[in-house]
Write an enzyme that holds these catalytic residues in place. Sequence first.
Site, PDB file in Angstrom:
ATOM      1  N   ASP A 128      38.711  40.204  24.048  1.00  0.00           N
ATOM      2  CA  ASP A 128      39.623  39.126  24.481  1.00  0.00           C
ATOM      3  C   ASP A 128      41.071  39.347  24.035  1.00  0.00           C
ATOM      4  O   ASP A 128      41.975  38.693  24.553  1.00  0.00           O
ATOM      5  CB  ASP A 128      39.141  37.776  23.938  1.00  0.00           C
ATOM      6  CG  ASP A 128      37.867  37.303  24.622  1.00  0.00           C
ATOM      7  OD1 ASP A 128      37.417  37.977  25.559  1.00  0.00           O
ATOM      8  OD2 ASP A 128      37.319  36.273  24.210  1.00  0.00           O
ATOM      9  N   MET A 170      36.127  37.835  31.451  1.00  0.00           N
ATOM     10  CA  MET A 170      36.028  37.113  30.186  1.00  0.00           C
ATOM     11  C   MET A 170      37.412  36.704  29.695  1.00  0.00           C
ATOM     12  O   MET A 170      38.426  37.245  30.152  1.00  0.00           O
ATOM     13  CB  MET A 170      35.279  37.930  29.157  1.00  0.00           C
ATOM     14  CG  MET A 170      33.770  37.861  29.360  1.00  0.00           C
ATOM     15  SD  MET A 170      32.866  38.590  27.996  1.00  0.00           S
ATOM     16  CE  MET A 170      31.186  38.126  28.430  1.00  0.00           C
TER      17      MET A 170
HETATM   18  O1  F6P Z   1      33.697  38.156  22.459  1.00  0.00           O
HETATM   19  C1  F6P Z   1      34.372  37.144  23.134  1.00  0.00           C
HETATM   20  C2  F6P Z   1      33.704  36.896  24.420  1.00  0.00           C
HETATM   21  O2  F6P Z   1      33.712  38.079  25.101  1.00  0.00           O
HETATM   22  C3  F6P Z   1      34.310  35.763  25.258  1.00  0.00           C
HETATM   23  O3  F6P Z   1      35.263  36.170  26.171  1.00  0.00           O
HETATM   24  C4  F6P Z   1      33.101  35.173  25.933  1.00  0.00           C
HETATM   25  O4  F6P Z   1      33.308  33.822  26.224  1.00  0.00           O
HETATM   26  C5  F6P Z   1      32.059  35.355  24.919  1.00  0.00           C
HETATM   27  O5  F6P Z   1      32.381  36.522  24.210  1.00  0.00           O
HETATM   28  C6  F6P Z   1      30.655  35.428  25.467  1.00  0.00           C
HETATM   29  O6  F6P Z   1      29.809  35.688  24.426  1.00  0.00           O
HETATM   30  P1  F6P Z   1      28.235  35.687  24.416  1.00  0.00           P
HETATM   31  O7  F6P Z   1      27.856  37.092  24.084  1.00  0.00           O
HETATM   32  O8  F6P Z   1      27.859  34.753  23.345  1.00  0.00           O
HETATM   33  O9  F6P Z   1      27.754  35.296  25.772  1.00  0.00           O
END
Ligand code: F6P
Length: 344
Positions: A128, A170
């Site tokens: 991010d 993302m």
């Molecule tokens: O690491 C941050 C991120 O990539 C965000 O952009 C996204 O909302 C989140 O991780 C999603 O994470 P998870 O693996 O918990 O679905």
Amino acid sequence: MNIGVLTGGGDCPGLNAVLRAVTRKAVDVKSDKVFGFYDAWDGVLEQRYLQLTTDAVRGILPRGGTILGTRRGSPFDMPDGVDRVKKTFSDLKLDALIVIGGNGSLTVASKMYEQFSLPMIGIPKTIDNDVVGTDATFGFQTAVQIATDAIDRLHTTAESHDRVMVVEVMGRDAGWIALQAGIAGGATAIVVPEVPFDIDELSLIVRKRHERGRYASVVVVAEGAKPKPGTLKMPMRIDDIYGREKLGDIAHVIAPEISARTGFESRVVQLGHIQRGGTPTSYDRVLSTRFGLAAVDAAHDKAFGEMVVLKCGAIARANMAVTAGQTRTIDLELFADVAATFFG
Ligand code: F6P
């Protein structure tokens, strides 16, 4: 020294490259012992670790993911969490813990140092790119490249069918991936969390483009994008097991609304975790390597409470407290002066 290392939060390309660099510098150059804790803080609490040796990190430089595993969650979530972390420090005679993490893990590490004087060093990671104090996190550039490649591919299929493709990338609180990949991929419009969107204005951009004889559009949307208050009905909030809002549906809200306002057919593409998987780009391999080496130096310098960062191309250090609970949002000038020039 006895140095612990963990990978926390969402995974990202380059984590293994950091682990390799930390190990090679600590073991080969400094004659340290390195404890790689499994599954982020869980491994610290439960004293589950892999001793990282030159052999253990052989061949992992280009590998995505993390050989140590990762988790979200923090020792502060449990009543005896901090005591268990302290016990691990004393049982293993740890002199430092290198925390490779995004905002969540770095906030935990900062608190561990500020409130309990535990010797923490941070390394900022996340696709991010939203960590305050550094010009870049590793993993981001790889995610941007993956998203750009996808946008390139979507242009041709969109053109074949005269469609509007709404691509969701993302970016929970910051729209860095959408912004960079959108500029690089020649997006018709870019929607980021920092700038609430107006669905009528967005649809007008698409319509005007089609009036100019371009019958296909690619709209890039960050998953955390929000409409201007009161302009669109949003689905009910659902949380994940960590109490964080589950994102990943804004493109499904936007696409039909554009179709309804323009009459053009639309499709949704959610890139999701593809952006986090696979091999890091050469840029991220180099940045990860530089961060890993610098973190070992920081541990030997006893620069506890600090994280290694990138500043104007050079590796520097910053107090981890600057990022605790913060989000590094996009450069609004880049959005307004560069990206928006090409909208439509
Ligand atoms: O690491 C941050 C991120 O990539 C965000 O952009 C996204 O909302 C989140 O991780 C999603 O994470 P998870 O693996 O918990 O679905």
